[in-house]
Design a protein around this motif. Structure first.
Motif, PDB file in Angstrom:
ATOM      1  N   HIS A 252       0.842  -1.209   0.000  1.00  0.00           N
ATOM      2  CA  HIS A 252       0.000   0.000   0.000  1.00  0.00           C
ATOM      3  C   HIS A 252       0.871   1.250   0.000  1.00  0.00           C
ATOM      4  O   HIS A 252       0.650   2.183  -0.792  1.00  0.00           O
ATOM      5  CB  HIS A 252      -0.919   0.002   1.231  1.00  0.00           C
ATOM      6  CG  HIS A 252      -2.255  -0.599   0.982  1.00  0.00           C
ATOM      7  ND1 HIS A 252      -3.285   0.087   0.371  1.00  0.00           N
ATOM      8  CD2 HIS A 252      -2.745  -1.837   1.261  1.00  0.00           C
ATOM      9  CE1 HIS A 252      -4.352  -0.695   0.288  1.00  0.00           C
ATOM     10  NE2 HIS A 252      -4.061  -1.872   0.819  1.00  0.00           N
TER      11      HIS A 252
ATOM     12  N   ALA B  22       1.134   3.915  -3.041  1.00  0.00           N
ATOM     13  CA  ALA B  22       0.550   5.233  -2.773  1.00  0.00           C
ATOM     14  C   ALA B  22       1.582   6.352  -2.798  1.00  0.00           C
ATOM     15  O   ALA B  22       1.253   7.495  -3.147  1.00  0.00           O
ATOM     16  CB  ALA B  22      -0.157   5.214  -1.416  1.00  0.00           C
ATOM     17  N   THR B  23       2.829   6.052  -2.448  1.00  0.00           N
ATOM     18  CA  THR B  23       3.848   7.099  -2.367  1.00  0.00           C
ATOM     19  C   THR B  23       4.764   7.165  -3.585  1.00  0.00           C
ATOM     20  O   THR B  23       5.446   8.167  -3.798  1.00  0.00           O
ATOM     21  CB  THR B  23       4.737   6.888  -1.128  1.00  0.00           C
ATOM     22  OG1 THR B  23       5.437   5.641  -1.251  1.00  0.00           O
ATOM     23  CG2 THR B  23       3.891   6.880   0.147  1.00  0.00           C
TER      24      THR B  23
ATOM     25  N   LEU C 224      -1.164   9.360   2.716  1.00  0.00           N
ATOM     26  CA  LEU C 224      -1.830   8.114   2.348  1.00  0.00           C
ATOM     27  C   LEU C 224      -3.336   8.299   2.382  1.00  0.00           C
ATOM     28  O   LEU C 224      -3.861   9.072   3.192  1.00  0.00           O
ATOM     29  CB  LEU C 224      -1.442   6.990   3.321  1.00  0.00           C
ATOM     30  CG  LEU C 224       0.040   6.660   3.466  1.00  0.00           C
ATOM     31  CD1 LEU C 224       0.231   5.475   4.415  1.00  0.00           C
ATOM     32  CD2 LEU C 224       0.681   6.365   2.122  1.00  0.00           C
TER      33      LEU C 224
ATOM     34  N   SER D 160      -5.084   2.828   2.627  1.00  0.00           N
ATOM     35  CA  SER D 160      -3.663   2.613   2.900  1.00  0.00           C
ATOM     36  C   SER D 160      -3.311   3.001   4.330  1.00  0.00           C
ATOM     37  O   SER D 160      -2.503   2.330   4.990  1.00  0.00           O
ATOM     38  CB  SER D 160      -2.803   3.411   1.911  1.00  0.00           C
ATOM     39  OG  SER D 160      -3.008   2.957   0.588  1.00  0.00           O
TER      40      SER D 160
ATOM     41  N   ALA E 120       1.945   2.680 -10.640  1.00  0.00           N
ATOM     42  CA  ALA E 120       1.263   3.902 -10.223  1.00  0.00           C
ATOM     43  C   ALA E 120       1.340   4.969 -11.304  1.00  0.00           C
ATOM     44  O   ALA E 120       0.360   5.689 -11.556  1.00  0.00           O
ATOM     45  CB  ALA E 120       1.865   4.424  -8.916  1.00  0.00           C
TER      46      ALA E 120
END
Length: 343
Positions: free
Chosen positions: A163, A167-168, A211, A215, A295
């Motif tokens: 996650h 996400a990052t 986040l 997440s 992503a």
């Protein structure tokens, strides 16, 4: 013979009269913190290979003559090295010469033509840039459905890691450095990560990564179940023992190999039984770069701009992003639109 810690290849090729070069290289070694660990490892590898070639062929590695660098690069090509690898060798040899106070042999037209010849031959021969297999949002959600209710700490950690990675868009080395104290929360409970530095952003202000709800929940669940939530100095992602207990680690982050194994386990859980098509003999399953690639592709598919994708992934060059998203909407180019709508 001058002694240079960690620079034995260069030291072995510096004659006793080259005290100025030796002194500048010692200063270079002392300032190694100016470079990332990966850059330093690559430089040492290039020096080992290059100095061995020079010794075997009766050449001098430092300083290197343009004709010798040309022959060395062509030798790498004949040995089957990818054009990107050869370019890295040329760039690092140039960096070593500059820091030794020497004129890089790369400035010679002789070397320029050799590099152009190598790249052209590679393209004509069908060489293509390798790319990690994308880890997409749909993959993350599939794994979330399978692992979110697990009572195994390893799966809780792996899910939280995936996650955060997706996400990052952080690099795997940057993820490994995150500590519990780097976490803060917004008023609605979502997690904000204070990333001290990245490969391309090294400044006192650092980088902030937020986040989303899901997440944040998965990371909180992992930290609570593992007990790490009460250990501010511990790394967020730590080893899990066979007894289903997490270790509190504050001195050494998980290795790249251990974090790559998370992607391997995820692939085994979520992927179809047939292996991925071999990609430059490297990418058979998800790897450490897969979440960044996936992503970026998902953002491009959702019509986010290249500038926004670059900001999220801390990329400095749009060309890098374009390599990842080159197949997104390839069927919707300007000429396709022109011809399909021609009346």
């Amino acid at each position: 013979m001058n002694h240079l810690p960690e620079f034995s290849p260069a030291a072995a090729l510096i004659s006793n009269g080259d005290d100025d070069i030796a002194a500048r290289l010692r200063e270079f070694v002392q300032d190694r913190e100016a470079f990332s660990d990966n850059t330093w490892r690559q430089l040492l590898s290039v020096m080992r290979v290059g100095s061995r070639w020079a010794a075997e062929h009766g050449r001098r590695f430092l300083p290197m003559e343009p004709a010798d660098l040309r022959d060395y690069l062509l030798w790498l090509q004949a040995a089957g090295r990818a054009s990107s690898t050869i370019s890295t060798h040329a760039a690092l040899i140039s960096m070593l010469h500059r820091n030794a106070g020497l004129v890089p042999p790369n400035v010679s037209p002789l070397v320029f033509r050799a590099v152009k010849r190598i790249n052209r031959s590679a393209v004509i021969a069908g060489e293509r840039a390798g790319q990690a297999i994308p880890f997409r949002l749909r993959d993350l959600l599939l794994l979330d459905a399978r692992w979110s209710a697990s009572d195994r700490l390893q799966q809780q950690r792996d899910l939280a890691f995936l996650h955060v990675a997706y996400a990052t868009l952080l690099r795997i080395s940057e993820l490994s450095r995150l500590r519990v104290r780097d976490i803060s929360r917004t008023p609605d409970g979502r997690i904000v990560l204070d990333v001290a530095w990245t490969k391309t952003i090294v400044m006192t202000g650092g980088l902030i990564k937020a986040l989303g709800d899901l997440s944040s929940a998965r990371l909180t669940e992992w930290l609570t179940a593992s007990g790490l939530i009460h250990e501010p100095d511990a790394f967020i992602f730590t080893p899990v023992h066979r007894s289903n207990r997490a270790r509190v680690v504050t001195d050494k982050a998980l290795s790249t190999r251990a974090l790559e194994d998370i992607f391997t386990r995820a692939w085994q859980e979520a992927s179809p039984p047939s292996p991925a098509r071999l990609n430059k003999n490297r990418y058979r399953s998800w790897s450490g770069h897969s979440a960044r690639v996936g992503a970026a592709i998902d953002m491009a598919s959702s019509k986010y701009s290249t500038a926004q994708i670059m900001q999220e992934g801390t990329w400095k060059k749009p060309e890098t992003v374009m390599r990842y998203i080159r197949h997104v909407d390839a069927h919707a180019g300007a000429m396709v639109d022109l011809m399909d709508n021609h009346k």
